[in-house]
Design a protein around this motif. Structure first.
Motif, PDB file in Angstrom:
ATOM      1  N   THR A  58       0.834  -1.208   0.000  1.00 45.22           N
ATOM      2  CA  THR A  58       0.000   0.000   0.000  1.00 45.22           C
ATOM      3  C   THR A  58       0.862   1.247   0.000  1.00 45.22           C
ATOM      4  O   THR A  58       0.592   2.213  -0.731  1.00 45.22           O
ATOM      5  CB  THR A  58      -0.926   0.001   1.231  1.00 45.22           C
ATOM      6  OG1 THR A  58      -1.738  -1.178   1.219  1.00 45.22           O
ATOM      7  CG2 THR A  58      -1.829   1.228   1.241  1.00 45.22           C
ATOM      8  N   SER A 110      -1.777   3.449  -3.115  1.00 48.16           N
ATOM      9  CA  SER A 110      -3.158   3.083  -3.427  1.00 48.16           C
ATOM     10  C   SER A 110      -4.037   3.157  -2.184  1.00 48.16           C
ATOM     11  O   SER A 110      -3.551   3.265  -1.064  1.00 48.16           O
ATOM     12  CB  SER A 110      -3.204   1.660  -4.004  1.00 48.16           C
ATOM     13  OG  SER A 110      -2.484   1.583  -5.209  1.00 48.16           O
ATOM     14  N   THR A 166      -6.723   1.687   0.616  1.00 55.02           N
ATOM     15  CA  THR A 166      -6.788   0.434   1.370  1.00 55.02           C
ATOM     16  C   THR A 166      -7.681  -0.589   0.694  1.00 55.02           C
ATOM     17  O   THR A 166      -7.297  -1.748   0.506  1.00 55.02           O
ATOM     18  CB  THR A 166      -7.306   0.703   2.802  1.00 55.02           C
ATOM     19  OG1 THR A 166      -6.410   1.598   3.460  1.00 55.02           O
ATOM     20  CG2 THR A 166      -7.413  -0.585   3.592  1.00 55.02           C
ATOM     21  N   VAL A 195      -6.197  -2.253  -2.446  1.00 58.47           N
ATOM     22  CA  VAL A 195      -5.136  -3.233  -2.195  1.00 58.47           C
ATOM     23  C   VAL A 195      -5.718  -4.515  -1.605  1.00 58.47           C
ATOM     24  O   VAL A 195      -5.413  -5.623  -2.063  1.00 58.47           O
ATOM     25  CB  VAL A 195      -4.064  -2.652  -1.251  1.00 58.47           C
ATOM     26  CG1 VAL A 195      -3.069  -3.732  -0.829  1.00 58.47           C
ATOM     27  CG2 VAL A 195      -3.331  -1.501  -1.929  1.00 58.47           C
ATOM     28  N   HIS A 251      -4.447   5.462   5.019  1.00 62.28           N
ATOM     29  CA  HIS A 251      -4.746   6.334   3.881  1.00 62.28           C
ATOM     30  C   HIS A 251      -3.777   7.514   3.819  1.00 62.28           C
ATOM     31  O   HIS A 251      -3.510   8.060   2.746  1.00 62.28           O
ATOM     32  CB  HIS A 251      -6.186   6.855   3.991  1.00 62.28           C
ATOM     33  CG  HIS A 251      -6.711   7.452   2.729  1.00 62.28           C
ATOM     34  ND1 HIS A 251      -7.361   6.717   1.755  1.00 62.28           N
ATOM     35  CD2 HIS A 251      -6.667   8.728   2.258  1.00 62.28           C
ATOM     36  CE1 HIS A 251      -7.700   7.506   0.757  1.00 62.28           C
ATOM     37  NE2 HIS A 251      -7.301   8.734   1.027  1.00 62.28           N
TER      38      HIS A 251
END
Length: 391
Positions: free
Chosen positions: A237, A242, A244, A247, A328
């Motif tokens: 990640t 990307s 959460t 992934v 994030h």
């Protein structure tokens, strides 16, 4: 009062079959015990395919909901229309549905358009929680500004984002009801917005807490020493910048190891558009050993052929003693690094995060997703992140 052969008691006790009341009205009792009304009509001036007068049966509703007198009144109205040469199926009076009935139908009709099941459920759940208890049973043609305000006012300041979603969804339901002929006039939601009836609420943009990019290399080195699946997923990640869900939902068929590309399908993307992610050597080093598990998902959780929990990576951060940072947030970390260290062009950095660039017109003419430039940027990012590991 309209009279006939049937009585209130016989409607409840008659056995299986079709029982006439007179003037074309029948009570139909099914083998299951269900009881319903139908009216048989001959429509003046209309012919069937054989050229004979058009005779048709029309349902008037279940006997548990429609009383004998109501059925007789409906049948009388339908016969009047038939004598005038009008088919009651298309010209009869429409019963106005409730707000909840229309909302449930809108939700069902739009089900194929939801990005995912969770999003679709959230759509109807907000109405269930904040609108149905107050206006759910009201006919849609009886809903005006006071009724809409009764739903929005209690949550407008305390739950402003939720209130805005409720407002938007009430507006959609009422617009659909109008398009089907159940309402007339302006949508009350639009009138409320135009009149600024509700107080203005200032909301500050909330950013996901992010790690400083200078702290990422030693953090990544610590991650590499941990064998858990959550650690592997978090490494990937971080490197891919990307989301959460993208992934954790990744399946093996989305990966092209020949071209070194991960293609995340549109139904799993927040933007609703397919996104290609270049795979760096470090990403491939994470993925290759996981093939041996032969799971449907790349990052398998505790249940066979099920992905890791959405909370798995966040809980790993907490176990590592990393506070004030979200998973994030690594997207923000990457964006800061791309701007301040790599001096990447804005379009390249934003596309690496699968953000839409420019206006709708500009997006329509943008044919390239800048894959090669994004690959170069992610290779540099991977090299920066893994710097401490190399040392």
């Amino acid at each position: 009062m309209i009279s006939g052969k049937l009585t209130k008691k016989s409607v409840q006790t008659l056995g299986t079959g079709r029982h006439g009341d007179g003037n074309g009205l029948y009570l139909v009792v099914d083998p299951s015990g269900a009881r319903r009304w139908i009216v048989r009509l001959t429509i003046k001036g209309q012919k069937n395919r054989q050229g004979k007068p058009l005779r048709t049966d029309l349902g008037l509703g279940g006997a548990d909901l429609v009383t004998l007198q109501e059925a007789r009144a409906k049948a009388l109205e339908y016969r009047r229309l038939a004598r005038e040469g009008l088919n009651p199926r298309y010209n009869g009076p429409k019963s106005v549905p409730t707000f909840e009935e229309v909302a449930q139908q809108v939700h069902l009709d739009r089900k194929p358009t939801w990005k995912n099941e969770k999003h679709g459920q959230q759509w109807i759940n907000t109405l269930r929680d904040y609108a149905f208890p107050l206006i759910g049973r009201l006919p849609v043609d009886k809903i005006d500004q006071p009724e809409v305000l009764s739903c929005l006012t209690p949550i407008w300041t305390e739950k402003h984002e939720t209130a805005k979603r409720v407002r938007q969804r009430i507006r959609v339901v009422l617009d659909v009801a109008k398009s089907k002929g159940f309402r007339k006039g302006e949508n009350p939601v639009n009138a409320i917005m135009a009149a600024d009836v509700l107080p203005k609420v200032r909301t500050n943009a909330k950013h996901h807490p992010a790690m400083a990019f200078s702290d990422v290399p030693p953090f990544y080195q610590d991650l590499c020493s941990r064998p858990s699946m959550a650690a592997k997923a978090l490494r990937f990640t971080c490197l891919s910048a990307s989301r959460t869900s993208e992934v954790l939902g990744m399946r093996w068929e989305e990966l092209d190891f020949i071209e070194s590309i991960w293609i995340c399908p549109e139904d799993r993307m927040k933007t609703g558009q397919e996104h290609r992610v270049p795979l760096t050597e470090e990403m491939l080093a994470i993925l290759e050993p996981l093939k041996a598990m032969q799971s449907e998902y790349v990052f398998e959780g505790q249940k066979r052929h099920h992905p890791l929990s959405n909370m798995a990576m966040l809980m790993l951060l907490r176990r590592m003693g990393v506070e004030g940072v979200t998973v994030h947030g690594f997207r923000s970390t990457f964006r800061d690094w791309a701007s301040e260290v790599a001096h990447a062009p804005r379009d390249v950095a934003e596309m690496s995060l699968s953000h839409r660039i420019g206006s709708a017109v500009e997006q329509a003419y943008a044919r390239s997703d800048l894959l090669k430039k994004r690959r170069d940027l992610l290779e540099k990012w991977s090299g920066f992140v893994c710097d401490a590991v190399g040392k």
